[in-house]
Design an enzyme around this catalytic site. Structure first.
Site, PDB file in Angstrom:
ATOM      1  N   TYR A 104       2.541   4.437  16.206  1.00  0.00           N
ATOM      2  CA  TYR A 104       1.288   3.735  15.890  1.00  0.00           C
ATOM      3  C   TYR A 104       0.084   4.598  16.282  1.00  0.00           C
ATOM      4  CZ  TYR A 104      -2.030  -0.223  15.888  1.00  0.00           C
ATOM      5  OH  TYR A 104      -3.093  -1.070  15.646  1.00  0.00           O
ATOM      6  N   ALA A 105       0.117   5.187  17.479  1.00  0.00           N
ATOM      7  CA  ALA A 105      -0.997   6.014  17.948  1.00  0.00           C
ATOM      8  C   ALA A 105      -1.192   7.220  17.032  1.00  0.00           C
ATOM      9  CB  ALA A 105      -0.746   6.476  19.382  1.00  0.00           C
ATOM     10  N   ALA A 106      -0.080   7.826  16.618  1.00  0.00           N
ATOM     11  CA  ALA A 106      -0.183   8.982  15.713  1.00  0.00           C
ATOM     12  C   ALA A 106      -0.799   8.558  14.389  1.00  0.00           C
ATOM     13  CB  ALA A 106       1.198   9.594  15.491  1.00  0.00           C
ATOM     14  N   SER A 107      -0.408   7.381  13.894  1.00  0.00           N
ATOM     15  CA  SER A 107      -0.957   6.924  12.607  1.00  0.00           C
ATOM     16  C   SER A 107      -2.452   6.662  12.727  1.00  0.00           C
ATOM     17  CB  SER A 107      -0.228   5.674  12.102  1.00  0.00           C
ATOM     18  OG  SER A 107      -0.584   4.512  12.855  1.00  0.00           O
ATOM     19  N   LYS A 108      -2.881   6.057  13.833  1.00  0.00           N
ATOM     20  CA  LYS A 108      -4.297   5.710  13.976  1.00  0.00           C
ATOM     21  C   LYS A 108      -5.143   6.948  14.316  1.00  0.00           C
ATOM     22  CE  LYS A 108      -3.832   1.282  13.071  1.00  0.00           C
ATOM     23  NZ  LYS A 108      -4.335   0.714  11.808  1.00  0.00           N
TER      24      LYS A 108
ATOM     25  N   VAL B 230       0.811  -1.226   0.000  1.00  0.00           N
ATOM     26  CA  VAL B 230       0.000   0.000   0.000  1.00  0.00           C
ATOM     27  C   VAL B 230       0.844   1.277   0.000  1.00  0.00           C
ATOM     28  CG1 VAL B 230      -2.040  -1.066   1.054  1.00  0.00           C
ATOM     29  CG2 VAL B 230      -0.296  -0.015   2.529  1.00  0.00           C
TER      30      VAL B 230
ATOM     31  N   ILE C 292      -6.866  -7.554  20.112  1.00  0.00           N
ATOM     32  CA  ILE C 292      -7.502  -8.641  19.373  1.00  0.00           C
ATOM     33  C   ILE C 292      -6.465  -9.753  19.184  1.00  0.00           C
ATOM     34  CG2 ILE C 292      -8.730  -9.243  17.232  1.00  0.00           C
ATOM     35  CD1 ILE C 292     -10.131  -6.988  18.895  1.00  0.00           C
TER      36      ILE C 292
ATOM     37  N   SER D 294      -7.600   2.064  15.751  1.00  0.00           N
ATOM     38  CA  SER D 294      -7.272   1.353  16.991  1.00  0.00           C
ATOM     39  C   SER D 294      -7.666   2.236  18.163  1.00  0.00           C
ATOM     40  CB  SER D 294      -5.766   1.086  17.053  1.00  0.00           C
ATOM     41  OG  SER D 294      -5.402   0.696  18.367  1.00  0.00           O
TER      42      SER D 294
ATOM     43  N   ASN E   4      -7.352  -1.999   6.019  1.00  0.00           N
ATOM     44  CA  ASN E   4      -7.007  -2.798   7.203  1.00  0.00           C
ATOM     45  C   ASN E   4      -5.498  -2.997   7.356  1.00  0.00           C
ATOM     46  OD1 ASN E   4      -7.451  -5.208   9.220  1.00  0.00           O
ATOM     47  ND2 ASN E   4      -6.264  -6.032   7.507  1.00  0.00           N
TER      48      ASN E   4
HETATM   49  P1  NAD Z   1      -1.578  -8.750  11.125  1.00  0.00           P
HETATM   50  O1  NAD Z   1      -0.141  -8.388  11.228  1.00  0.00           O
HETATM   51  O2  NAD Z   1      -2.027 -10.122  11.437  1.00  0.00           O
HETATM   52  O3  NAD Z   1      -2.150  -8.389   9.674  1.00  0.00           O
HETATM   53  C1  NAD Z   1      -1.804  -7.201   9.003  1.00  0.00           C
HETATM   54  C2  NAD Z   1      -1.829  -7.476   7.523  1.00  0.00           C
HETATM   55  O4  NAD Z   1      -1.427  -6.273   6.854  1.00  0.00           O
HETATM   56  C3  NAD Z   1      -0.818  -8.575   7.130  1.00  0.00           C
HETATM   57  O5  NAD Z   1      -1.434  -9.510   6.266  1.00  0.00           O
HETATM   58  C4  NAD Z   1       0.265  -7.787   6.447  1.00  0.00           C
HETATM   59  O6  NAD Z   1       0.968  -8.505   5.446  1.00  0.00           O
HETATM   60  C5  NAD Z   1      -0.512  -6.631   5.843  1.00  0.00           C
HETATM   61  N1  NAD Z   1       0.377  -5.519   5.495  1.00  0.00           N
HETATM   62  C6  NAD Z   1       1.384  -5.010   6.255  1.00  0.00           C
HETATM   63  N2  NAD Z   1       2.028  -4.063   5.555  1.00  0.00           N
HETATM   64  C7  NAD Z   1       1.422  -3.979   4.344  1.00  0.00           C
HETATM   65  C8  NAD Z   1       1.637  -3.188   3.183  1.00  0.00           C
HETATM   66  N3  NAD Z   1       2.647  -2.294   3.115  1.00  0.00           N
HETATM   67  N4  NAD Z   1       0.824  -3.348   2.122  1.00  0.00           N
HETATM   68  C9  NAD Z   1      -0.180  -4.260   2.161  1.00  0.00           C
HETATM   69  N5  NAD Z   1      -0.427  -5.051   3.230  1.00  0.00           N
HETATM   70  C10 NAD Z   1       0.362  -4.898   4.300  1.00  0.00           C
HETATM   71  O7  NAD Z   1      -2.326  -7.689  12.044  1.00  0.00           O
HETATM   72  P2  NAD Z   1      -3.849  -7.582  12.516  1.00  0.00           P
HETATM   73  O8  NAD Z   1      -3.846  -7.660  13.968  1.00  0.00           O
HETATM   74  O9  NAD Z   1      -4.729  -8.464  11.719  1.00  0.00           O
HETATM   75  O10 NAD Z   1      -4.109  -6.054  12.147  1.00  0.00           O
HETATM   76  C11 NAD Z   1      -4.986  -5.618  11.143  1.00  0.00           C
HETATM   77  C12 NAD Z   1      -5.341  -4.164  11.400  1.00  0.00           C
HETATM   78  O11 NAD Z   1      -5.996  -4.076  12.662  1.00  0.00           O
HETATM   79  C13 NAD Z   1      -4.133  -3.231  11.488  1.00  0.00           C
HETATM   80  O12 NAD Z   1      -4.435  -2.015  10.852  1.00  0.00           O
HETATM   81  C14 NAD Z   1      -3.951  -3.038  12.963  1.00  0.00           C
HETATM   82  O13 NAD Z   1      -3.321  -1.808  13.249  1.00  0.00           O
HETATM   83  C15 NAD Z   1      -5.375  -3.054  13.435  1.00  0.00           C
HETATM   84  N6  NAD Z   1      -5.524  -3.379  14.855  1.00  0.00           N
HETATM   85  C16 NAD Z   1      -5.134  -4.577  15.360  1.00  0.00           C
HETATM   86  C17 NAD Z   1      -5.291  -4.830  16.715  1.00  0.00           C
HETATM   87  C18 NAD Z   1      -4.900  -6.128  17.339  1.00  0.00           C
HETATM   88  O14 NAD Z   1      -4.981  -6.238  18.563  1.00  0.00           O
HETATM   89  N7  NAD Z   1      -4.503  -7.128  16.599  1.00  0.00           N
HETATM   90  C19 NAD Z   1      -5.841  -3.845  17.536  1.00  0.00           C
HETATM   91  C20 NAD Z   1      -6.233  -2.637  16.985  1.00  0.00           C
HETATM   92  C21 NAD Z   1      -6.075  -2.413  15.641  1.00  0.00           C
END
Ligand code: NAD
Length: 245
Positions: free
Chosen positions: A153-157, A62, A186, A140, A88
């Protein structure tokens, strides 16, 4: 009839974790799901198609704006519609600010925020012309409450939440809604890195004392992308079991 029959949904970061679960959820209800990820998406695509669903995968970083525009163009050309975008894809590179490497600041902001811009801009143009669409951004609770060791991370979200609200105002007149979900902790590969002590300490602060599941997030995303949410835009739906209230 599924809730998302004939609709086309693009899910970034759809290879695993929350993104893969969102893809399963949309496919279960009839959508054709495009999982776009830097990782190989063949497992999730095979799982969905073997189960009778409609899915395709594409390799996408992305942070590459040109590739993002080309991916969106080819999805639209292939199916003549694009109904749902779920931004996502996201990463963490945790460190206290005083020790944080500039490259880890750039990497997190580059994927979590610039990446969203890169994918959303071409999608917004299409949806505006289409006069319909749903965009759901995966933020997040950390973007709302902050967290020591996660300034990048917090700044990005938090930036993503501001982006969501602004875009909701821009696209509402064209019947395109833009919302965010704010998950707490999660159970995914992202949180598998937590030690047992960290996990125990965390649970003390969650009103419903368990980690969330990817399904908890996918259900909320499906709601915001579905017909019951047609008058909801610009909201941040907190899915944290009461970690942040
Ligand atoms: P994860 O690491 O399991 O999945 C993230 C996915 O994003 C992976 O498949 C990865 O390959 C893909 N990705 C990373 N960089 C990329 C790029 N440059 N281009 C395309 N794809 C890319 O993480 P997750 O926990 O499933 O997180 C998914 C989303 O949920 C994220 O945005 C994360 O910040 C957010 N989130 C997760 C949690 C948690 O507790 N797991 C909490 C709050 C928010």
């Amino acid at each position: 009839m599924g809730e998302f029959d004939v609709q086309v949904a693009v899910v970034t970061g759809g290879a695993r974790g929350i993104g893969a679960e969102i893809a399963r959820r949309f496919a279960r209800d009839g959508a054709r799901v495009v999982c776009a990820d830097v990782l190989d998406t063949s497992d999730i695509v095979a799982e969905i198609t073997d189960g009778g669903g409609l899915a395709e995968g594409c390799k996408l970083d992305v942070t590459d704006a040109e590739a993002a525009a080309a991916t969106i163009k080819s999805v639209f050309e292939a199916h003549q519609r694009l109904d749902i975008l779920v931004n996502n894809a996201g990463i963490t590179r945790d460190q206290l600010l005083v020790r944080m490497k500039p490259e880890d600041w750039d990497l997190v902001l580059g994927i979590n925020l610039d990446g969203v811009f890169n994918v959303t801009q071409p999608v917004a143009k299409l949806m505006m012309r289409q006069k319909s669409g749903r965009i759901v951004n995966v933020a997040s609770v950390v973007g709302l409450m902050g967290n020591a060791g996660q300034a990048n991370y917090a700044a990005s979200k938090a930036g993503l939440i501001g982006f969501t609200k602004s875009l909701a105002r821009e696209l509402g007149p064209r019947n395109v809604t833009v919302n965010a979900v704010a998950p707490g902790y999660i159970q995914t590969p992202m949180t598998d890195k937590l030690t047992d002590d960290q996990r125990e300490a965390l649970l003390k602060n969650i009103a419903i004392p368990r980690l969330g599941t990817p399904g908890d997030v996918a259900d909320a995303v499906a709601f915001l992308a579905g017909p019951q949410a047609s008058y909801i835009t610009g909201v941040v739906l907190n899915i944290s079991g009461g970690l942040y209230i």
